[in-house]
Scaffold this motif. Structure first.
Motif, short mmCIF file in Angstrom:
data_model
loop_
_atom_site.label_atom_id
_atom_site.label_comp_id
_atom_site.label_asym_id
_atom_site.label_seq_id
_atom_site.Cartn_x
_atom_site.Cartn_y
_atom_site.Cartn_z
N ALA A 71 6.61 5.40 0.00
CA ALA A 71 5.83 4.75 -1.06
C ALA A 71 6.22 3.29 -1.20
N ILE A 72 7.53 3.00 -1.11
CA ILE A 72 8.00 1.61 -1.19
C ILE A 72 7.47 0.80 -0.02
N TYR A 73 7.45 1.41 1.17
CA TYR A 73 6.88 0.72 2.34
C TYR A 73 5.40 0.38 2.08
N LEU A 74 4.65 1.33 1.53
CA LEU A 74 3.23 1.07 1.24
C LEU A 74 3.09 -0.07 0.23
N LEU A 75 3.94 -0.08 -0.79
CA LEU A 75 3.89 -1.16 -1.78
C LEU A 75 4.20 -2.51 -1.14
N ASP A 76 5.19 -2.53 -0.23
CA ASP A 76 5.50 -3.77 0.49
C ASP A 76 4.28 -4.28 1.25
N GLN A 77 3.55 -3.36 1.88
CA GLN A 77 2.38 -3.75 2.67
C GLN A 77 1.26 -4.30 1.79
N GLU A 88 1.80 -8.07 2.23
CA GLU A 88 0.95 -8.39 3.38
C GLU A 88 -0.54 -8.39 3.05
N GLY A 89 -0.90 -7.97 1.83
CA GLY A 89 -2.32 -7.94 1.47
C GLY A 89 -3.11 -6.87 2.21
N ARG A 90 -2.45 -5.79 2.61
CA ARG A 90 -3.13 -4.70 3.31
C ARG A 90 -3.56 -3.64 2.31
N LEU A 91 -4.69 -3.02 2.57
CA LEU A 91 -5.14 -1.90 1.75
C LEU A 91 -4.38 -0.64 2.14
N LEU A 92 -4.20 0.25 1.18
CA LEU A 92 -3.55 1.52 1.48
C LEU A 92 -4.28 2.27 2.59
N SER A 93 -5.61 2.22 2.56
CA SER A 93 -6.40 2.93 3.59
C SER A 93 -6.09 2.39 4.98
N GLU A 94 -5.87 1.08 5.09
CA GLU A 94 -5.51 0.49 6.39
C GLU A 94 -4.15 1.00 6.86
N CYS A 95 -3.20 1.06 5.93
CA CYS A 95 -1.86 1.54 6.26
C CYS A 95 -1.90 2.99 6.72
N LEU A 96 -2.68 3.80 6.02
CA LEU A 96 -2.75 5.22 6.37
C LEU A 96 -3.45 5.42 7.71
N ALA A 97 -4.51 4.64 7.96
CA ALA A 97 -5.23 4.74 9.23
C ALA A 97 -4.33 4.33 10.39
N ALA A 98 -3.37 3.44 10.11
CA ALA A 98 -2.44 2.98 11.16
C ALA A 98 -1.26 3.94 11.34
N GLY A 99 -1.25 5.05 10.59
CA GLY A 99 -0.23 6.08 10.78
C GLY A 99 1.04 5.86 9.98
N ARG A 128 4.66 10.64 9.96
CA ARG A 128 5.88 11.41 10.22
C ARG A 128 6.27 12.32 9.06
N LEU A 129 5.60 12.18 7.93
CA LEU A 129 5.91 13.01 6.77
C LEU A 129 5.15 14.33 6.83
N GLU A 130 5.72 15.35 6.18
CA GLU A 130 5.00 16.60 5.98
C GLU A 130 3.83 16.35 5.03
N PRO A 131 2.77 17.17 5.12
CA PRO A 131 1.59 16.92 4.28
C PRO A 131 1.90 16.77 2.80
N GLU A 132 2.80 17.59 2.27
CA GLU A 132 3.13 17.52 0.84
C GLU A 132 3.81 16.20 0.51
N ASP A 133 4.73 15.75 1.39
CA ASP A 133 5.41 14.48 1.16
C ASP A 133 4.47 13.29 1.35
N ARG A 134 3.53 13.43 2.29
CA ARG A 134 2.53 12.38 2.51
C ARG A 134 1.69 12.19 1.25
N ALA A 135 1.26 13.30 0.67
CA ALA A 135 0.47 13.23 -0.56
C ALA A 135 1.29 12.62 -1.69
N ARG A 136 2.57 12.99 -1.75
CA ARG A 136 3.43 12.46 -2.81
C ARG A 136 3.63 10.95 -2.66
N ALA A 137 3.85 10.50 -1.44
CA ALA A 137 4.03 9.06 -1.20
C ALA A 137 2.79 8.27 -1.62
#
Length: 419
Positions: free
Chosen positions: A12-18, A22-33, A37-46
């Protein structure tokens, strides 16, 4: 302390940094993978933690400013922000503080600041939960807030900000003749779930009985009212909710979008729901053909979707909006050439800016004498009279339905081409 929880927080902190650095949208970060590496539950939590932090960023910063002599490096600041949000939302102080200290201590660049993180978050844990509900609702940045106040007034914008801060429930569109998960049936026919959990585990998901679609986003197709056997074009079709609505109504649908990756998602959604459309990857401005009806959900600022995309005000600054407005004008002009005489076209954008909605239709009516607005098309269940605009379009805003959880901001108009 759970390693799983710490991994989700670190992501989540990495996403906030982006977003904030960097002015990136969350959707862009997620599309870039970013979270692959997280389990689905942790991915949703992040994702949830990053979104909650962005929604409450103004409040978090006010709390933190009381205990910081200077603004720390972005990653440290975002670690503190996330910790403050969790503490003020009722998470156990011991787990949150220890997790954030561990995250910083493992950073080569910022590890020496683990003492700062520990001290500041312990103070926030003591003061924050009581101060939090007394603070004002976080405001939009001025680059967006000012034009929205000019368009809709300060009270309306305050209502939008309240809706943005509250987030968005989950809305579903059902295939005809099926029963979806139990939820609130909205006046427009969508099913709203206030606390849905993981979407793929809901009843009817695997059977393809429904798809996720905000109640506002479901209205353009209801305005278009496609009929069985009609040849219909869905321009800018991804992620496919509107395509599925039109196919379910019996229309012969061509779904077009310029993005191959986004169209793969349309194909996946069609396969899950057992619906069939012609899926085309291509440029809307180069597409050829003649259609009985066209739906143009034009690329736009997406300012109407901040309830569910709180990253947008931070990742954008409005500088690209002029180019989007010009593209909308070009796409509308080209779409009208694809429409058969006597046909109808619905133009829509998920924007709160009149330049991307009302103004586009006003200018199109001046430019194309053969086009008229079909006001009668807006006579559909759930549409309130004061949502209909002077030029005959439909204006939806997040501050509508405050007691139900709001709506995405949308503009919708139906144009008829003379025979």
């Amino acid at each position: 302390m759970s390693n799983s929880a710490t991994a989700a927080r670190r992501s989540a902190i990495y996403l906030l940094d982006q977003v904030l650095g960097e002015g990136r949208l969350l959707s862009e970060c997620l599309a870039a993978g970013a979270l692959d590496r997280l389990e689905p539950e942790d991915r949703a939590r992040a994702q949830r933690l990053a979104s909650e932090t962005l929604r409450g960023l103004e409040r978090a910063d006010r709390l933190l400013d009381n205990h910081l002599n200077r603004t720390p490096a972005l990653t440290v600041h975002n670690t503190l922000r996330l910790g403050a949000i969790e503490l003020c939302n009722g998470e156990a102080a011991h787990g949150v503080v220890n997790s954030m200290v561990e995250i910083i201590s493992r950073s080569r660049k910022h590890g020496r600041l683990k003492g700062l993180v520990n001290a500041v978050l312990r103070k926030v844990a003591t003061e924050g939960p009581e101060a939090w509900p007394k603070m004002r609702v976080p405001r939009l940045p001025e680059w967006l807030r000012d034009p929205l106040i000019m368009a809709w007034g300060a009270d309306a914008v305050a209502g939008m900000e309240q809706a943005h801060f509250g987030g968005a429930p989950l809305d579903l569109t059902l295939k005809p003749g099926v029963n979806g998960p139990s939820g609130d049936v909205l006046p427009t026919g969508s099913i709203r779930l206030q606390d849905a959990g993981q979407v793929s585990t809901l009843p009817g998901y695997k059977a393809g009985d429904w798809w996720v679609q905000d109640a506002a986003a479901a209205l353009p197709v209801r305005v278009l009212a496609p009929k069985a056997g009609e040849k219909v074009l869905d321009l800018c079709a991804a992620p496919g909710g509107k395509t599925m609505q039109m196919v379910a109504a019996g229309a012969n649908v061509t779904a077009l979008d310029v993005s191959e990756a986004r169209m793969a998602r349309v194909s996946d959604n069609l396969e899950r729901t057992g619906l069939k459309a012609q899926v085309v990857v291509g440029d809307a401005l180069e597409h050829e053909g003649q259609y009985d009806a066209i739906l143009l959900d034009a690329p736009c600022s997406a300012t109407g979707t901040i309830r569910r995309h709180p990253d947008l005000p931070f990742a954008k600054d409005g500088s690209e909006f002029g180019g989007l407005i010009e593209l909308q004008t070009q796409m509308l002009a080209h779409a009208l050439t694809l429409l058969k005489p006597g046909g109808r076209l619905v133009y829509c954008t998920c924007s709160l800016l009149p330049d991307e909605g009302e103004v586009q239709i006003e200018e199109a009516l001046d430019m194309y004498p053969g086009m008229t607005v079909n006001r009668a098309a807006l006579n559909i269940p759930g549409v309130e009279e004061d949502w209909i605009t002077e030029e005959g379009g439909l204006r939806l805003r997040p501050d509508f339905w405050p007691d139900r959880g709001g709506l995405d901001g949308f503009y919708i108009a139906c144009l008829n081409k003379s025979a």
